[in-house]
Design an enzyme around this catalytic site. Structure first.
Site, PDB file in Angstrom:
ATOM      1  N   GLU A 189      34.189  44.539  91.986  1.00  0.00           N
ATOM      2  CA  GLU A 189      33.360  43.336  91.928  1.00  0.00           C
ATOM      3  C   GLU A 189      33.866  42.476  90.770  1.00  0.00           C
ATOM      4  O   GLU A 189      33.378  42.551  89.650  1.00  0.00           O
ATOM      5  CB  GLU A 189      31.892  43.724  91.767  1.00  0.00           C
ATOM      6  CG  GLU A 189      31.401  44.569  92.944  1.00  0.00           C
ATOM      7  CD  GLU A 189      29.952  45.035  92.781  1.00  0.00           C
ATOM      8  OE1 GLU A 189      29.319  44.710  91.764  1.00  0.00           O
ATOM      9  OE2 GLU A 189      29.468  45.724  93.695  1.00  0.00           O
ATOM     10  N   GLU A 195      23.267  39.460  91.869  1.00  0.00           N
ATOM     11  CA  GLU A 195      24.320  39.516  92.886  1.00  0.00           C
ATOM     12  C   GLU A 195      24.888  38.119  93.092  1.00  0.00           C
ATOM     13  O   GLU A 195      24.146  37.160  93.285  1.00  0.00           O
ATOM     14  CB  GLU A 195      23.756  40.057  94.204  1.00  0.00           C
ATOM     15  CG  GLU A 195      23.192  41.472  94.111  1.00  0.00           C
ATOM     16  CD  GLU A 195      24.277  42.542  94.067  1.00  0.00           C
ATOM     17  OE1 GLU A 195      25.454  42.207  94.319  1.00  0.00           O
ATOM     18  OE2 GLU A 195      23.936  43.712  93.799  1.00  0.00           O
ATOM     19  N   HIS A 254      26.862  41.482  89.352  1.00  0.00           N
ATOM     20  CA  HIS A 254      27.510  42.193  90.464  1.00  0.00           C
ATOM     21  C   HIS A 254      27.941  41.210  91.539  1.00  0.00           C
ATOM     22  O   HIS A 254      27.578  40.030  91.516  1.00  0.00           O
ATOM     23  CB  HIS A 254      26.533  43.190  91.107  1.00  0.00           C
ATOM     24  CG  HIS A 254      26.205  44.377  90.270  1.00  0.00           C
ATOM     25  ND1 HIS A 254      26.704  45.640  90.526  1.00  0.00           N
ATOM     26  CD2 HIS A 254      25.418  44.508  89.176  1.00  0.00           C
ATOM     27  CE1 HIS A 254      26.231  46.495  89.630  1.00  0.00           C
ATOM     28  NE2 HIS A 254      25.448  45.829  88.795  1.00  0.00           N
ATOM     29  N   HIS A 301      30.708  48.269  89.188  1.00  0.00           N
ATOM     30  CA  HIS A 301      31.533  48.619  90.350  1.00  0.00           C
ATOM     31  C   HIS A 301      32.895  47.955  90.167  1.00  0.00           C
ATOM     32  O   HIS A 301      32.979  46.741  89.910  1.00  0.00           O
ATOM     33  CB  HIS A 301      30.883  48.145  91.651  1.00  0.00           C
ATOM     34  CG  HIS A 301      29.564  48.804  91.921  1.00  0.00           C
ATOM     35  ND1 HIS A 301      28.413  48.106  92.189  1.00  0.00           N
ATOM     36  CD2 HIS A 301      29.228  50.117  91.957  1.00  0.00           C
ATOM     37  CE1 HIS A 301      27.407  48.949  92.379  1.00  0.00           C
ATOM     38  NE2 HIS A 301      27.886  50.176  92.238  1.00  0.00           N
TER      39      HIS A 301
END
Length: 334
Positions: A59, A213, A148, A56
């Site tokens: 990010e 994450e 991410h 993405h």
């Protein structure tokens, strides 16, 4: 001198022949934003490591971390004793600072190519091919960390998603314990197959793979509030050929399992909560969490929490995940 990331964003990288750095390892640019390092004159390869980020484009904290690792290797301050493949995933989105250009790339893996495929679908397929070639060139242990940050806040800043193992395989406690060394003490066990990059590496190539994450999405240069020092140290040790073998999962590690996906089947979908609710927010058993075309989505689970709530996804995609504590798994590994 420009960094590999700067050259990538400027469109100045392309497939090139391999060459040796003055301090030993060989390096080859395989594609835009894809670079491989291999140790030279080493009788035993301890592992094959894929580190991806930027799937993405907004990010940026993991991208800055990966850029720093690459530059330390190029400068000779980080020794390469394992084979390493670095991937900046969605280069077009990174250039624009947007999550994606046409569609969410992390929902585009594990699919057959089609004639009408757009930018991100073609890129996802190409990245899978690079990973497949990388892993096929060795019989060493395979690892893939896809890094991410979340699109909004989280009650737990750092957590990882462990893809569902394919038939005959199982979740491994040692893999979870290794993540704790990287400062990631919360793990979600997936319950279904997935379209993510980490699931692709796990299912197709038997890699120890995780989606990791690491806080909230921020622009380049605004990630000072995210402490990635433990992750940096852990990945640096792996690159240096140090594969830890912890025997126990530390007591502070929390393990959840995905109970259900929240499907969005129509444009007439609405949450009973704010669509920007923090990840890991507890949900009351019996509450109506969402309504889709008049059909309520009720929380049946005890001690349920929500992650990745997003009412704005297109119909046919998930609008979030319901997770619960994974007591059975915890009991097995104690």
């Amino acid at each position: 001198m420009s960094t590999f990331l700067q050259k990538t964003l400027a469109g100045e990288t392309a497939l090139a022949l391999p060459y040796c750095l003055p301090h030993g390892p060989s390096v080859q640019v395989l594609d835009e934003g894809v670079i491989r390092f291999e140790p030279s004159q080493q009788p035993h390869n301890p592992l094959d490591l894929v580190i991806s980020c930027g799937i993405h484009g907004n990010e940026t904290a993991p991208v800055e971390l990966v850029e720093a690792l690459i530059e330390r290797i190029m400068a000779g301050s980080l020794k390469v004793k394992a084979r390493v493949l670095f991937i900046f995933g969605n280069v077009a989105a990174l250039r624009s600072g947007k999550r994606f250009v046409e569609e969410d790339m992390n929902r585009l893996f594990n699919r057959a190519p089609q004639v009408e495929d757009g930018l991100e679908k073609r890129r996802a397929l190409m990245l899978e091919m690079h990973v497949g070639r990388f892993f096929s060139d060795s019989t060493a242990p395979r690892m893939h960390y896809d890094l991410h940050t979340a699109i909004h806040g989280s009650l737990i800043e750092k957590f990882a998603i462990y893809p569902l193992p394919k038939p005959g395989k199982r979740f491994e406690a040692q893999a979870i314990a290794r993540l704790s060394l990287a400062g990631v003490d919360t793990v979600l066990l997936q319950s279904t197959s997935s379209s993510t990059f980490s699931y692709s590496s796990s299912f197709k190539y038997d890699a120890e793979a995780f989606t990791v994450e690491l806080g909230s999405a921020r622009p380049f240069g605004h990630n000072q509030g995210i402490d990635l020092s433990k992750l940096d140290g852990y990945l640096s040790a792996l690159i240096a050929g140090e594969l830890p073998q912890p025997e126990l999962v530390p007591p502070q590690v929390q393990i959840f399992r995905v109970s259900r996906e929240i499907p969005k089947t129509s444009h007439d979908f609405s949450f009973a909560i704010d669509g920007k609710t923090d990840n890991f927010t507890p949900l009351t058993q019996g509450m109506t969490l969402a309504v889709d075309a008049g059909v309520p989505f009720v929380i049946d689970e005890a001690q349920a929490r929500i992650i990745f709530p997003n009412p704005d996804v297109p119909p046919g995609q998930r609008a979030g995940l319901i997770i619960v504590p994974a007591r059975d798994f915890l009991a097995e590994i104690k």
